[in-house]
Design a protein around this motif. Structure first.
Motif, mmCIF file in Angstrom:
data_model
loop_
_atom_site.group_PDB
_atom_site.id
_atom_site.type_symbol
_atom_site.label_atom_id
_atom_site.label_comp_id
_atom_site.label_asym_id
_atom_site.label_seq_id
_atom_site.Cartn_x
_atom_site.Cartn_y
_atom_site.Cartn_z
ATOM 1 N N GLU A 183 0.826 -1.202 0.000
ATOM 2 C CA GLU A 183 0.000 0.000 0.000
ATOM 3 C C GLU A 183 0.867 1.260 0.000
ATOM 4 O OE1 GLU A 183 -2.479 -0.829 3.346
ATOM 5 O OE2 GLU A 183 -3.965 -1.914 2.142
ATOM 6 N N ALA A 184 1.999 1.215 0.688
ATOM 7 C CA ALA A 184 2.930 2.348 0.662
ATOM 8 C C ALA A 184 3.513 2.522 -0.742
ATOM 9 C CB ALA A 184 4.044 2.131 1.684
ATOM 10 N N PHE A 185 3.790 1.415 -1.422
ATOM 11 C CA PHE A 185 4.297 1.423 -2.794
ATOM 12 C C PHE A 185 3.284 2.102 -3.722
ATOM 13 C CE2 PHE A 185 4.927 -0.823 -6.895
ATOM 14 C CZ PHE A 185 6.297 -0.762 -7.051
ATOM 15 N N LEU A 186 2.014 1.767 -3.541
ATOM 16 C CA LEU A 186 0.952 2.382 -4.336
ATOM 17 C C LEU A 186 0.834 3.875 -4.032
ATOM 18 C CD1 LEU A 186 -1.857 -0.312 -3.947
ATOM 19 C CD2 LEU A 186 -0.589 0.176 -6.041
ATOM 20 N N LYS A 187 0.830 4.210 -2.746
ATOM 21 C CA LYS A 187 0.657 5.601 -2.328
ATOM 22 C C LYS A 187 1.778 6.487 -2.866
ATOM 23 C CE LYS A 187 -0.290 8.419 1.764
ATOM 24 N NZ LYS A 187 -0.451 8.408 3.250
ATOM 25 N N ALA A 188 2.985 5.932 -2.967
ATOM 26 C CA ALA A 188 4.124 6.693 -3.481
ATOM 27 C C ALA A 188 4.104 6.808 -5.007
ATOM 28 C CB ALA A 188 5.428 6.045 -3.026
ATOM 29 N N GLY A 189 3.134 6.151 -5.640
ATOM 30 C CA GLY A 189 3.000 6.268 -7.089
ATOM 31 C C GLY A 189 3.835 5.295 -7.889
ATOM 32 N N PHE A 190 4.384 4.276 -7.222
ATOM 33 C CA PHE A 190 5.225 3.316 -7.947
ATOM 34 C C PHE A 190 4.415 2.198 -8.585
ATOM 35 C CE2 PHE A 190 8.340 4.923 -4.731
ATOM 36 C CZ PHE A 190 9.189 5.538 -5.631
ATOM 37 N N GLY A 191 3.214 1.959 -8.093
ATOM 38 C CA GLY A 191 2.401 0.871 -8.621
ATOM 39 C C GLY A 191 0.957 1.278 -8.773
ATOM 40 N N VAL A 192 0.230 0.491 -9.564
ATOM 41 C CA VAL A 192 -1.207 0.725 -9.763
ATOM 42 C C VAL A 192 -1.922 -0.622 -9.795
ATOM 43 C CG1 VAL A 192 -0.916 2.898 -11.042
ATOM 44 C CG2 VAL A 192 -0.939 0.735 -12.302
ATOM 45 N N ASP A 193 -3.225 -0.573 -9.533
ATOM 46 C CA ASP A 193 -4.102 -1.735 -9.717
ATOM 47 C C ASP A 193 -3.674 -2.930 -8.867
ATOM 48 O OD1 ASP A 193 -6.197 -3.246 -10.712
ATOM 49 O OD2 ASP A 193 -5.159 -3.799 -12.571
ATOM 50 N N ARG A 194 -3.486 -2.706 -7.554
ATOM 51 C CA ARG A 194 -3.166 -3.839 -6.689
ATOM 52 C C ARG A 194 -4.386 -4.720 -6.490
ATOM 53 N NH1 ARG A 194 -4.186 -6.143 -2.235
ATOM 54 N NH2 ARG A 194 -2.606 -7.461 -1.238
ATOM 55 N N ARG A 195 -4.177 -6.026 -6.525
ATOM 56 C CA ARG A 195 -5.275 -6.976 -6.295
ATOM 57 C C ARG A 195 -4.808 -8.106 -5.378
ATOM 58 N NH1 ARG A 195 -7.660 -7.941 -12.428
ATOM 59 N NH2 ARG A 195 -7.076 -5.893 -13.263
ATOM 60 N N ASP A 196 -5.695 -8.534 -4.501
ATOM 61 C CA ASP A 196 -5.452 -9.760 -3.750
ATOM 62 C C ASP A 196 -5.457 -10.926 -4.733
ATOM 63 O OD1 ASP A 196 -5.381 -8.472 -1.290
ATOM 64 O OD2 ASP A 196 -7.467 -8.918 -0.795
ATOM 65 N N VAL A 197 -4.575 -11.895 -4.481
ATOM 66 C CA VAL A 197 -4.483 -13.055 -5.368
ATOM 67 C C VAL A 197 -4.767 -14.346 -4.611
ATOM 68 C CG1 VAL A 197 -2.970 -14.405 -6.878
ATOM 69 C CG2 VAL A 197 -2.791 -11.916 -6.842
ATOM 70 N N MET A 198 -4.111 -14.526 -3.455
ATOM 71 C CA MET A 198 -4.171 -15.793 -2.738
ATOM 72 C C MET A 198 -3.622 -15.574 -1.338
ATOM 73 S SD MET A 198 -0.903 -17.535 -4.642
ATOM 74 C CE MET A 198 0.770 -16.966 -4.288
ATOM 75 N N TYR A 199 -3.796 -16.578 -0.505
ATOM 76 C CA TYR A 199 -3.218 -16.509 0.835
ATOM 77 C C TYR A 199 -2.790 -17.899 1.270
ATOM 78 C CZ TYR A 199 -7.525 -18.545 2.742
ATOM 79 O OH TYR A 199 -8.574 -19.395 3.027
ATOM 80 N N ASN A 200 -1.921 -17.946 2.213
ATOM 81 C CA ASN A 200 -1.678 -19.152 3.010
ATOM 82 C C ASN A 200 -1.361 -18.656 4.411
ATOM 83 O OD1 ASN A 200 1.022 -18.359 2.779
ATOM 84 N ND2 ASN A 200 1.666 -20.170 1.656
ATOM 85 N N ASP A 201 -0.515 -19.337 5.134
ATOM 86 C CA ASP A 201 -0.181 -18.856 6.474
ATOM 87 C C ASP A 201 1.277 -19.119 6.776
ATOM 88 O OD1 ASP A 201 -0.416 -21.629 6.671
ATOM 89 O OD2 ASP A 201 -1.371 -21.594 8.633
ATOM 90 N N PHE A 202 1.762 -18.386 7.747
ATOM 91 C CA PHE A 202 3.085 -18.657 8.293
ATOM 92 C C PHE A 202 2.960 -19.740 9.357
ATOM 93 C CE2 PHE A 202 3.450 -14.071 7.095
ATOM 94 C CZ PHE A 202 4.452 -14.209 6.141
ATOM 95 N N ILE A 203 4.044 -20.427 9.586
ATOM 96 C CA ILE A 203 4.105 -21.447 10.632
ATOM 97 C C ILE A 203 5.433 -21.295 11.358
ATOM 98 C CG2 ILE A 203 2.569 -23.180 9.618
ATOM 99 C CD1 ILE A 203 5.003 -24.445 8.277
ATOM 100 N N LEU A 204 5.444 -21.664 12.614
ATOM 101 C CA LEU A 204 6.709 -21.714 13.349
ATOM 102 C C LEU A 204 7.203 -23.154 13.294
ATOM 103 C CD1 LEU A 204 8.722 -20.042 15.028
ATOM 104 C CD2 LEU A 204 7.506 -20.821 17.082
#
Length: 281
Positions: A93-114
């Motif tokens: 979101e910071a990348f978008l706000k700074a004008g470096f990117g456009v059209d961000r979309r969620d694609v997929m998720y998983n999770d972290f594990i220890l």
């Protein structure tokens, strides 16, 4: 060299160039995009599964530069990629706000594990509170491997240490080792040291050197791991391949790409869960 031989050699060279020329030109003209992404999407094997399907559908080759999320975003900032596909939403979101990117979309998720040694010297196995587990590990000074590479996984780890109230600058010592490497090498280091490490589930499931390591903590909602994709801003970097980059983003987030993500499994277990939403929804 006699004149006749020189002429014959030159003729052969011209003939070879005439044959090779169209092939070389065709290869040079083949459309491609550069995608700056994470080591987890590459080392999990996901790209090996997805990209041939996209190329077969569109004729566009995808050349992946796999880095930590922070480095991938820097590549996009410089205009050295057409698309960024990473997993640190606040940084995106910071990348978008700074004008470096456009059209961000969620694609997929998983999770972290220890992940940690099966012997579990810190006695944290079976828990669902990753923050409590990190406090115990730090108190016991049990060996811990950090990627230390400004990746999405590394940033998630640092957020969790902070939530645990652990000041790493003061607490770190021989027990805490930063590798400055991708997820696979960090897991290899943890296996060699009998150490704990935060991993994304996808890379862990595809990791061949699990040895004496096992998942010790999972299921904490703080371990949720969202991936997003966006186009590098062509208004800032006019050389960005906007049409081809958008074709890739559209494919990833449409039914065909989402089904391809959902179908990728290791040992019958999915590594990622598709969750793209229609733009504007």
């Amino acid at each position: 060299m006699p004149l006749t031989r020189r002429l014959f050699t030159a003729a052969l060279a011209l003939a070879a160039a005439a044959v090779a020329g169209p092939t070389v030109a065709a290869a040079a003209d083949k459309p491609f995009i550069t995608v700056a992404s994470t080591t987890s999407t590459e080392q999990s094997g996901l790209f090996g599964h997805l990209l041939p399907k996209f190329t077969e559908k569109t004729g566009i080759e995808v050349r992946v530069v796999a880095l930590g999320t922070g480095q991938a975003l820097k590549l996009g900032e410089r205009g050295d990629a057409d698309v960024v596909f990473v997993h640190d939403k606040s940084a995106e979101e910071a990348f978008l706000k700074a004008g470096f990117g456009v059209d961000r979309r969620d694609v997929m998720y998983n999770d972290f594990i220890l992940v940690g040694p099966k012997a579990d010297p810190a006695k944290v196995a079976g828990g669902r509170d990753v923050v409590a587990a990190l406090r115990v590990i730090a108190t016991a000074k049990a060996p811990f491997v950090s990627r230390g590479d400004d990746s999405g996984t590394h940033k998630a780890e640092l957020r969790l240490w902070k939530e645990a109230g652990i000041d790493l600058a003061a607490a770190r010592g021989a027990w805490y080792r930063e590798t400055g490497s991708g997820m696979g090498p960090a897991l290899n280091t943890a296996a060699g040291m009998d150490a704990y490490v935060l991993s994304d589930r996808g890379t862990w499931l595809n990791f061949k050197n699990q040895g004496r390591l096992a998942i010790v903590v999972e299921g904490d909602e703080r371990l949720f791991n969202q991936y997003g994709v966006m186009l590098v801003n062509p208004a800032r970097h006019p050389h960005v391949k906007e049409a081809q980059g958008r074709a890739f983003i559209d494919w990833l987030t449409a039914q065909e790409g989402q089904e391809a993500i959902a179908s990728y499994k290791v040992g019958g277990e999915p590594l990622f869960f598709a969750n793209a939403r229609k733009q504007g929804s």
